[in-house]
Design a protein around this motif. Structure first.
Motif, PDB file in Angstrom:
ATOM      1  N   VAL A  30       0.784  -1.245   0.005  1.00  0.00           N
ATOM      2  CA  VAL A  30      -0.118   0.032  -0.076  1.00  0.00           C
ATOM      3  C   VAL A  30       0.902   1.249   0.054  1.00  0.00           C
ATOM      4  O   VAL A  30       1.816   1.148   0.739  1.00  0.00           O
ATOM      5  N   ILE A  31       0.661   2.113  -0.793  1.00  0.00           N
ATOM      6  CA  ILE A  31       1.017   3.608  -0.683  1.00  0.00           C
ATOM      7  C   ILE A  31       0.185   4.422   0.052  1.00  0.00           C
ATOM      8  O   ILE A  31      -1.162   4.454  -0.372  1.00  0.00           O
ATOM      9  N   ASP A  32       0.571   5.177   0.907  1.00  0.00           N
ATOM     10  CA  ASP A  32      -0.337   6.272   1.752  1.00  0.00           C
ATOM     11  C   ASP A  32       0.131   7.556   1.221  1.00  0.00           C
ATOM     12  O   ASP A  32       1.295   7.956   1.804  1.00  0.00           O
ATOM     13  N   ALA A  33      -0.268   8.410   0.204  1.00  0.00           N
ATOM     14  CA  ALA A  33       0.324   9.532  -0.002  1.00  0.00           C
ATOM     15  C   ALA A  33      -0.360  10.608   0.635  1.00  0.00           C
ATOM     16  O   ALA A  33      -1.376  10.706   0.880  1.00  0.00           O
ATOM     17  N   TYR A  34       0.614  11.648   1.058  1.00  0.00           N
ATOM     18  CA  TYR A  34       0.135  12.846   1.699  1.00  0.00           C
ATOM     19  C   TYR A  34      -0.131  12.237   3.108  1.00  0.00           C
ATOM     20  O   TYR A  34      -1.237  12.270   3.940  1.00  0.00           O
ATOM     21  N   CYS A  35       0.774  11.465   3.878  1.00  0.00           N
ATOM     22  CA  CYS A  35       0.689  10.646   5.123  1.00  0.00           C
ATOM     23  C   CYS A  35       0.807  11.428   6.358  1.00  0.00           C
ATOM     24  O   CYS A  35       0.259  10.844   7.166  1.00  0.00           O
ATOM     25  N   GLY A  36       1.086  12.546   6.277  1.00  0.00           N
ATOM     26  CA  GLY A  36       0.968  13.251   7.429  1.00  0.00           C
ATOM     27  C   GLY A  36       2.130  12.723   8.682  1.00  0.00           C
ATOM     28  O   GLY A  36       3.301  12.282   8.134  1.00  0.00           O
ATOM     29  N   ILE A  37       1.431  12.397   9.871  1.00  0.00           N
ATOM     30  CA  ILE A  37       2.517  11.823  10.791  1.00  0.00           C
ATOM     31  C   ILE A  37       2.257  10.285  10.631  1.00  0.00           C
ATOM     32  O   ILE A  37       2.451   9.762  11.691  1.00  0.00           O
ATOM     33  N   GLY A  38       1.714   9.985   9.547  1.00  0.00           N
ATOM     34  CA  GLY A  38       1.496   8.191   9.430  1.00  0.00           C
ATOM     35  C   GLY A  38       0.273   7.849   9.921  1.00  0.00           C
ATOM     36  O   GLY A  38       0.223   6.463  10.115  1.00  0.00           O
ATOM     37  N   THR A  39      -0.686   8.307  10.373  1.00  0.00           N
ATOM     38  CA  THR A  39      -1.813   8.012  10.826  1.00  0.00           C
ATOM     39  C   THR A  39      -2.628   6.880   9.840  1.00  0.00           C
ATOM     40  O   THR A  39      -2.718   5.715  10.541  1.00  0.00           O
ATOM     41  N   ILE A  40      -2.798   7.027   8.817  1.00  0.00           N
ATOM     42  CA  ILE A  40      -3.522   6.005   7.921  1.00  0.00           C
ATOM     43  C   ILE A  40      -2.605   4.988   7.794  1.00  0.00           C
ATOM     44  O   ILE A  40      -2.882   3.700   8.008  1.00  0.00           O
ATOM     45  N   SER A  41      -1.278   5.230   7.390  1.00  0.00           N
ATOM     46  CA  SER A  41      -0.084   4.233   7.089  1.00  0.00           C
ATOM     47  C   SER A  41      -0.190   3.395   8.449  1.00  0.00           C
ATOM     48  O   SER A  41      -0.065   1.870   7.990  1.00  0.00           O
ATOM     49  N   ALA A  78       9.510   4.849 -11.339  1.00  0.00           N
ATOM     50  CA  ALA A  78      10.847   4.764 -12.071  1.00  0.00           C
ATOM     51  C   ALA A  78      11.628   3.292 -11.327  1.00  0.00           C
ATOM     52  O   ALA A  78      12.156   2.548 -12.120  1.00  0.00           O
ATOM     53  N   GLN A  79      11.337   3.076 -10.065  1.00  0.00           N
ATOM     54  CA  GLN A  79      12.125   2.140  -9.166  1.00  0.00           C
ATOM     55  C   GLN A  79      11.083   0.631  -9.458  1.00  0.00           C
ATOM     56  O   GLN A  79      11.469  -0.297  -9.138  1.00  0.00           O
ATOM     57  N   GLY A  80      10.111   0.785 -10.213  1.00  0.00           N
ATOM     58  CA  GLY A  80       9.103  -0.394 -10.328  1.00  0.00           C
ATOM     59  C   GLY A  80       8.368  -0.838  -9.274  1.00  0.00           C
ATOM     60  O   GLY A  80       8.064  -2.107  -9.265  1.00  0.00           O
ATOM     61  N   LEU A  81       8.030   0.195  -8.292  1.00  0.00           N
ATOM     62  CA  LEU A  81       7.290  -0.361  -7.160  1.00  0.00           C
ATOM     63  C   LEU A  81       5.773  -0.556  -7.693  1.00  0.00           C
ATOM     64  O   LEU A  81       5.423   0.127  -8.392  1.00  0.00           O
ATOM     65  N   LYS A  82       5.111  -1.855  -7.228  1.00  0.00           N
ATOM     66  CA  LYS A  82       3.817  -2.045  -7.856  1.00  0.00           C
ATOM     67  C   LYS A  82       2.743  -2.165  -6.669  1.00  0.00           C
ATOM     68  O   LYS A  82       2.704  -3.140  -6.051  1.00  0.00           O
ATOM     69  N   PRO A  83       2.301  -1.157  -6.336  1.00  0.00           N
ATOM     70  CA  PRO A  83       1.288  -1.006  -5.096  1.00  0.00           C
ATOM     71  C   PRO A  83       0.097  -1.636  -5.465  1.00  0.00           C
ATOM     72  O   PRO A  83      -0.589  -1.395  -6.705  1.00  0.00           O
ATOM     73  N   ASP A  84      -0.541  -2.257  -4.504  1.00  0.00           N
ATOM     74  CA  ASP A  84      -1.990  -2.973  -4.824  1.00  0.00           C
ATOM     75  C   ASP A  84      -3.033  -1.896  -4.547  1.00  0.00           C
ATOM     76  O   ASP A  84      -3.823  -1.863  -5.199  1.00  0.00           O
TER      77      ASP A  84
END
Ligand SMILES: C[S@@+](CC[C@H](N)C(=O)[O-])C[C@H]1O[C@@H](n2cnc3c(N)ncnc32)[C@H](O)[C@@H]1O
Length: 455
Positions: free
Chosen positions: A311-322, A373-379
């Motif tokens: 999972v990618i959590d973009a705009y994650c702040g202090i990581g609450t959702i992550s 570019a690094q080939g990361l494949k998030p679901d």
């Protein structure tokens, strides 16, 4: 030929209020020319006086209500409307929730997208919910005062009960104000760019009751600082952190670049969905803890994770959702532009013994391109951007990495709808009804969760 407005300043009219703008102003029409009027509601008749005439629309002031809407709340404190603290306070709460649902629905409809928007999830007690305050300090008749600016101005209206803030925060502001008065600390003067104290910031943990006092100053030094800090601690036993932020600029930005710890820890701790979070002065943290838990639970449920996903959590702040997602995922990557927030996110991962997260400081758009570019494949990609929504380059890279789902937590329906159209160009469609959650009762702000899936 130049259009001439059918009204002139100071004219009075008896009008029907036909609509409510997204800013919470009633709308009346004089020969199709719209007039916006504070403190009026659809269905009401009112005597109004024109106060401003623009080319295509004008503003009027309510002189007298002639008939009242059944949705009206009587006897409100006008200061909350004047300052914009609670621009919807005169509308019953159920009607506020409908207003928010319809706002999102209307924007999708106008955009010719056939999307269902569900009723807004509200609060049982929709007042005194905010866990954070940023209160301007100014001099009125030679006396240091706290309150809020009148809308579209920098005239301070003195206020002690802020209606939508945690009452303990309101009390703390008065205590700090009185200590600053006692030691003759000079309030900020914007015209002369002089004085010491610009703002008082207070944060309070909903579950922990830990409190942070932030003194935002124009100067590096605060006279009598040691004694002021001591008296704050004595008067407010919940205080575990006293911070100073130095804002040297003569602009309107709240915070300056440098923050120092005057006493205690650099952050307070709070809990959310059973996890511990360190929150520093500069970090974004949702202001309505009760509703945030509902919002994040929904977002996580809609992501439908079974422990095998990236999972990618973009705009994650202090990581609450992550961090809330981490126990349901194989790996979570978070990105956020504020360095201090990412430092908090890393501390938060440790505090909760979570070791399947990686946090990166940077802009979501740049980092998404790097991950691509690094080939990361998030679901799954979860996004919780600020009001301006997603950068178009973010959408381009996110679509390239082809996640099955994008879960979009939005605080601005206009940018949500704009981004939904862009995502549709990449084959991402909204597959379930949009769910609004009322994070900001009494205000016009609208938060929602939307799920996009690749067809
Ligand atoms: C609505 S908040 C959400 C934060 C977090 N998900 C939460 O709920 O606590 C948006 C966050 O995006 C950050 N931000 C703003 N612009 C950004 C950008 N271009 N790239 C990454 N983060 C950004 C802000 O600092 C803020 O922390």
């Amino acid at each position: 030929m130049k259009f001439k407005a059918p009204v002139t300043k100071n004219e009075e009219y008896e009008v029907d209020i036909v609509d409510l703008t997204y800013q919470g102003l009633g709308v009346a029409k004089i020969e199709d020319y719209p007039l916006f009027i504070e403190d009026t509601l659809p269905g009401e008749k009112a005597l109004i006086k024109v106060i401003k005439v623009n080319q295509n629309f004008g503003f009027a002031k309510l002189e007298k209500l002639l008939t009242k809407s059944p949705d009206r709340v009587e006897n409100v404190d006008r200061n909350y409307t004047r300052t914009g603290i609670a621009p919807l306070q005169h509308l019953k709460y159920d009607a506020q929730l409908e207003f928010k649902q319809h706002q999102i629905q209307e924007l999708f409809d106008k955009s010719k997208m056939d999307i269902e928007v569900l009723p807004t999830i509200g609060m049982d007690n929709p007042t005194h919910y905010r866990n954070k305050a940023q209160i301007p300090v100014r001099s009125i008749n030679g006396k240091l005062q706290t309150g809020f600016f009148r809308k579209h101005s920098h005239d301070l209206v003195t206020i002690e009960d802020f209606y939508i803030q945690d009452p303990e925060i309101d009390k703390a502001i008065v205590v700090v104000r009185d200590i600053l008065r006692k030691y003759h600390i000079e309030p900020y003067n914007e015209t002369k760019h002089s004085g010491v104290i610009r703002n008082i910031m207070v944060r309070r943990g909903h579950y922990t009751n830990e409190m942070m006092i932030g003194l935002i100053t124009r100067t590096k030094k605060i006279p009598m600082v040691d004694i002021i800090v001591r008296e704050i601690k004595e008067a407010l036993p919940e205080v575990t952190s006293i911070m100073q932020n130095i804002n040297l600029s003569d602009g309107n930005g709240l915070l300056g670049k440098s923050t120092v710890c005057l006493d205690g820890k650099k952050y307070i701790e709070d809990k959310l969905l059973g996890l511990k979070f360190a929150i520093s002065l500069n970090s974004f943290y949702q202001v309505n803890p009760e509703q945030t838990e509902k919002l994040y639970s929904l977002a996580i449920e809609k992501a439908q994770l079974d422990g095998t996903q990236t999972v990618i959590d973009a705009y994650c702040g202090i990581g609450t959702i992550s961090l809330a997602v981490a126990e349901h995922a194989k790996k979570v990557y978070g990105v956020e532009i504020v360095k201090e927030a990412i430092e908090d996110a890393k501390i938060n991962a440790q505090k909760n013994h979570i070791n399947n997260t990686t946090f990166v400081t940077g802009s979501a758009e740049d980092q998404m391109e790097k991950w691509q570019a690094q080939g990361l494949k998030p679901d799954v990609i979860m996004v919780d951007p600020p009001r301006k929504g997603l950068a178009s380059s973010f959408i381009d890279s996110a679509a390239q990495v082809s996640p099955k789902k994008i879960v979009y937590v939005s605080c601005n329906p206009s940018t949500l709808v704009r981004d939904a159209r862009r995502l549709a160009e990449y084959g991402y469609e909204i597959t379930q009804p949009v769910q609004p959650v009322d994070q900001f009762p009494q205000t016009v702000h609208v938060e929602s969760v939307t799920v996009f899936e690749k067809k």
